[in-house]
Design an enzyme around this catalytic site. Structure first.
Site, PDB file in Angstrom:
ATOM      1  N   TYR A 191      35.601  26.851  59.986  1.00  0.00           N
ATOM      2  CA  TYR A 191      34.423  26.940  59.116  1.00  0.00           C
ATOM      3  C   TYR A 191      33.658  28.233  59.394  1.00  0.00           C
ATOM      4  O   TYR A 191      33.234  28.924  58.473  1.00  0.00           O
ATOM      5  CB  TYR A 191      33.512  25.733  59.365  1.00  0.00           C
ATOM      6  CG  TYR A 191      32.408  25.585  58.330  1.00  0.00           C
ATOM      7  CD1 TYR A 191      32.574  24.731  57.232  1.00  0.00           C
ATOM      8  CD2 TYR A 191      31.217  26.294  58.445  1.00  0.00           C
ATOM      9  CE1 TYR A 191      31.584  24.589  56.282  1.00  0.00           C
ATOM     10  CE2 TYR A 191      30.220  26.158  57.489  1.00  0.00           C
ATOM     11  CZ  TYR A 191      30.399  25.315  56.417  1.00  0.00           C
ATOM     12  OH  TYR A 191      29.415  25.176  55.478  1.00  0.00           O
ATOM     13  N   PHE A 223      30.908  44.547  31.785  1.00  0.00           N
ATOM     14  CA  PHE A 223      31.882  43.481  31.560  1.00  0.00           C
ATOM     15  C   PHE A 223      31.137  42.215  31.114  1.00  0.00           C
ATOM     16  O   PHE A 223      29.956  42.045  31.395  1.00  0.00           O
ATOM     17  CB  PHE A 223      32.666  43.232  32.857  1.00  0.00           C
ATOM     18  CG  PHE A 223      33.755  42.219  32.683  1.00  0.00           C
ATOM     19  CD1 PHE A 223      34.818  42.466  31.840  1.00  0.00           C
ATOM     20  CD2 PHE A 223      33.711  41.005  33.359  1.00  0.00           C
ATOM     21  CE1 PHE A 223      35.826  41.525  31.670  1.00  0.00           C
ATOM     22  CE2 PHE A 223      34.715  40.068  33.192  1.00  0.00           C
ATOM     23  CZ  PHE A 223      35.773  40.319  32.349  1.00  0.00           C
ATOM     24  N   ASP A 224      31.839  41.308  30.410  1.00  0.00           N
ATOM     25  CA  ASP A 224      31.144  40.159  29.806  1.00  0.00           C
ATOM     26  C   ASP A 224      30.442  39.256  30.824  1.00  0.00           C
ATOM     27  O   ASP A 224      29.325  38.799  30.578  1.00  0.00           O
ATOM     28  CB  ASP A 224      32.063  39.354  28.871  1.00  0.00           C
ATOM     29  CG  ASP A 224      33.311  38.836  29.546  1.00  0.00           C
ATOM     30  OD1 ASP A 224      33.741  39.434  30.542  1.00  0.00           O
ATOM     31  OD2 ASP A 224      33.874  37.842  29.084  1.00  0.00           O
ATOM     32  N   ASP A 261      30.778  47.729  39.886  1.00  0.00           N
ATOM     33  CA  ASP A 261      31.587  46.572  39.535  1.00  0.00           C
ATOM     34  C   ASP A 261      33.013  47.080  39.723  1.00  0.00           C
ATOM     35  O   ASP A 261      33.541  47.816  38.899  1.00  0.00           O
ATOM     36  CB  ASP A 261      31.296  46.175  38.085  1.00  0.00           C
ATOM     37  CG  ASP A 261      32.163  45.008  37.629  1.00  0.00           C
ATOM     38  OD1 ASP A 261      33.070  44.615  38.386  1.00  0.00           O
ATOM     39  OD2 ASP A 261      31.941  44.517  36.514  1.00  0.00           O
ATOM     40  N   ALA A 307      36.195  45.820  40.226  1.00  0.00           N
ATOM     41  CA  ALA A 307      37.423  45.025  40.061  1.00  0.00           C
ATOM     42  C   ALA A 307      38.694  45.880  40.075  1.00  0.00           C
ATOM     43  O   ALA A 307      39.686  45.516  40.692  1.00  0.00           O
ATOM     44  CB  ALA A 307      37.344  44.219  38.769  1.00  0.00           C
ATOM     45  N   LYS A 341      41.909  41.144  40.613  1.00  0.00           N
ATOM     46  CA  LYS A 341      42.441  42.352  39.964  1.00  0.00           C
ATOM     47  C   LYS A 341      43.127  43.211  41.044  1.00  0.00           C
ATOM     48  O   LYS A 341      44.208  42.875  41.453  1.00  0.00           O
ATOM     49  CB  LYS A 341      41.330  43.130  39.263  1.00  0.00           C
ATOM     50  CG  LYS A 341      40.263  42.273  38.563  1.00  0.00           C
ATOM     51  CD  LYS A 341      40.752  41.514  37.382  1.00  0.00           C
ATOM     52  CE  LYS A 341      39.745  40.579  36.721  1.00  0.00           C
ATOM     53  NZ  LYS A 341      38.386  40.999  36.584  1.00  0.00           N
ATOM     54  N   HIS A 359      33.327  32.956  23.737  1.00  0.00           N
ATOM     55  CA  HIS A 359      34.742  33.211  23.446  1.00  0.00           C
ATOM     56  C   HIS A 359      35.688  32.265  24.169  1.00  0.00           C
ATOM     57  O   HIS A 359      36.766  31.976  23.672  1.00  0.00           O
ATOM     58  CB  HIS A 359      35.097  34.666  23.767  1.00  0.00           C
ATOM     59  CG  HIS A 359      34.805  35.068  25.181  1.00  0.00           C
ATOM     60  ND1 HIS A 359      33.529  35.202  25.664  1.00  0.00           N
ATOM     61  CD2 HIS A 359      35.629  35.333  26.226  1.00  0.00           C
ATOM     62  CE1 HIS A 359      33.583  35.560  26.932  1.00  0.00           C
ATOM     63  NE2 HIS A 359      34.845  35.640  27.302  1.00  0.00           N
TER      64      HIS A 359
HETATM   65  C1  LIG Z   1      37.210  40.255  35.960  1.00  0.00           C
HETATM   66  C2  LIG Z   1      36.027  41.068  36.034  1.00  0.00           C
HETATM   67  C3  LIG Z   1      34.812  40.547  36.485  1.00  0.00           C
HETATM   68  C4  LIG Z   1      34.613  39.086  36.823  1.00  0.00           C
HETATM   69  O1  LIG Z   1      35.464  38.642  37.800  1.00  0.00           O
HETATM   70  P1  LIG Z   1      36.053  37.155  37.849  1.00  0.00           P
HETATM   71  O2  LIG Z   1      36.878  37.186  39.091  1.00  0.00           O
HETATM   72  O3  LIG Z   1      36.836  36.934  36.620  1.00  0.00           O
HETATM   73  O4  LIG Z   1      34.918  36.230  37.950  1.00  0.00           O
HETATM   74  C5  LIG Z   1      33.732  41.411  36.558  1.00  0.00           C
HETATM   75  N1  LIG Z   1      33.850  42.688  36.193  1.00  0.00           N
HETATM   76  C6  LIG Z   1      35.003  43.227  35.766  1.00  0.00           C
HETATM   77  C7  LIG Z   1      35.075  44.667  35.377  1.00  0.00           C
HETATM   78  C8  LIG Z   1      36.128  42.438  35.647  1.00  0.00           C
HETATM   79  O5  LIG Z   1      37.257  42.968  35.185  1.00  0.00           O
END
Ligand SMILES: *Cc1c(COP(=O)(O)O)cnc(C)c1O
Length: 458
Positions: A72, A124-125, A215, A217, A258, A450
């Site tokens: 843990y 990103f969304d 961000d 990813a 990613k 979506h």
């Molecule tokens: C996928 C993604 C996210 C969100 O990540 P999740 O692991 O799907 O929650 C945020 N920003 C970007 C640019 C992404 O491609």
């Protein structure tokens, strides 16, 4: 003769996939309310819905899974991840989260307040969702070239410094909590940000005393593009470029699904201890204790290993060459796509593909449905459904670009699969004149509609 390009891996485990008939697909997509998220994966032949969490782990990662420490608190797996983040990205502090949006949720719980404005490059969304959920605004400051799909600008993810400075200058200091830079910029087509732009954004943000958040990813793909396209970086390793990139950011959120090539996981990393301490409170509340935050030990191990592999040139070259292979097949057919080819996906320009379809019919969604019916290939709409409604007026906000995104999972499909995708889309292209009506909404959720939207044929 030069030897042709080939993948930098061989295949040890395979998973069968099934072809289907057009009749079956017509029935399945209708049952799914014309929402591709509602399809069963076994109804899909080639799944290009997303490259998120869909990659194939290496045998090194699978070995790491067996070494996971599920304690843990203070697990060795936590320290493996901590070391990887320090060594590869350069941050002293980090918090594991179950995925990228969870990282956003935790960090924004500290940093975003009602009425705030968060400038960045095509958010990103989920990022935009987490900002708007807090009654704040995400302001797009991407360069104009990003919105012209035929422009060959090498860094279409770049932030327009004049647009950014206008936001910083014209708002009270407390209204803009930070600048966010998405690397690569998913929403504008997996397009990279140049290191020069990162440096300049950082300098501008510092001038106004604002932190910069990445961000991140697809940071490794971004580093690959810097190496290939930016002057002075050809001889640097991906890991050297990555280090410099993160030198220009105070904090980052990561969807490890990613570029860390794992099926689940994420994290937040930062330099500032005070921010770390504040974020820790929310991490414990939403995700889990500091040393696992929503991840199991084995997953943290695989992630640490994935960060290392994902920042190797050969891994990135294999991946991005495959994306370009599909892109080239499509452009050879004359199909309009976002140029130059992006890092993780090919973005088909749906408005230019189906110019006769009114925007109220959901152009990119219509194209995604047609491709599925044609071939069992599942892509995803990056268009009006995703852009959702204006939070104030509740009217559709029709984006400048409507894309059908074909996202390619890492190390999963061969170029034969890419050929099927290309020819399937070519078949739809050949009958595009006959596609004159699309879909209307029967049901939509109040936010991020979506995923669950239900549609009906017009
Ligand atoms: C996928 C993604 C996210 C969100 O990540 P999740 O692991 O799907 O929650 C945020 N920003 C970007 C640019 C992404 O491609």
């Amino acid at each position: 003769m030069n030897l042709p390009f080939a993948e930098s891996f061989k295949i040890k485990v395979v998973e069968p996939i099934k072809r289907s008939s057009r009749t079956e697909r017509l029935e399945w997509i209708k049952k799914a309310n014309y929402n591709l998220f509602n399809l069963k994966s076994e109804q899909v032949f080639i799944d290009l819905l997303t490259d998120s969490g869909t990659g194939a782990m290496s045998h090194f990662q699978w070995s790491e899974m067996m070494l996971g420490d599920e304690s843990y608190a203070g697990a060795t797996s936590y320290y493996k991840m901590k070391n990887a983040i320090k060594n590869i990205l350069g941050y002293d502090y980090f918090l594991p989260t179950h995925q990228g949006r969870a990282a956003e949720n935790v960090l924004f719980s500290v940093m975003v307040k009602e009425g705030n404005i968060v400038p960045g490059n095509s958010h990103f969304d989920t990022t935009k969702g987490h900002i708007e959920f807090r009654k704040a605004k995400a302001l797009d400051c991407t360069i104009d070239e990003a919105f012209d799909t035929s422009s060959e600008h090498p860094f279409k993810g770049n932030i327009d410094l004049a647009k950014l400075e206008a936001v910083l200058k014209n708002n009270p200091h407390e209204k803009v909590p930070f600048v966010i830079v998405t690397v690569t910029c998913n929403s504008s087509g997996g397009q990279p940000v140049s290191i020069k732009n990162m440096r300049e954004v950082n300098a501008l943000a510092k001038k106004y005393n604002k932190p910069v958040v990445y961000d991140a990813a697809r940071f490794a793909e971004n580093a690959y593009f810097i190496k290939i396209r930016e002057k002075g970086y050809q001889d640097k390793s991906i890991k050297e470029i990555v280090k410099e990139m993160f030198h220009y950011a105070d904090a980052m959120t990561m969807s490890s699904k990613k570029d860390a090539i794992v099926n689940m996981g994420g994290f937040i990393a930062m330099n500032d201890e005070a921010l770390f301490k504040q974020a820790t409170v929310f991490n414990i509340m939403f995700e889990g204790y500091i040393t696992y935050g929503g991840m199991s030990g084995r997953d943290m191990n695989a992630l640490a290993q994935g960060l290392d592999e994902g920042t190797e040139f050969s891994t990135l070259e294999t991946r991005i060459e495959q994306v370009a292979y599909l892109g080239k097949r499509l452009t050879d057919f004359g199909i309009p796509i976002q140029m130059p080819y992006g890092g993780h996906a090919i973005f088909v320009d749906a408005k230019r593909f189906l110019p006769n379809l009114p925007k109220e019919h959901y152009v990119a969604q219509t194209l995604a449905i047609e491709l599925f019916i044609e071939s069992g290939v599942r892509g995803v709409e990056i268009g009006t459904l995703l852009a959702d409604r204006d939070p104030d007026t509740r009217e559709n906000r029709y984006p400048e670009l409507e894309f059908l995104r074909l996202a390619i999972p890492r190390r999963v499909y061969t170029n034969n699969h890419m050929d099927v995708v290309a020819v399937a889309l070519k078949n739809v292209w050949d009958r595009r004149e006959k596609i004159t009506s699309g879909y209307k909404i029967l049901y939509e959720a109040s936010i991020m509609r979506h995923f669950t939207v239900e549609l009906e044929k017009i």
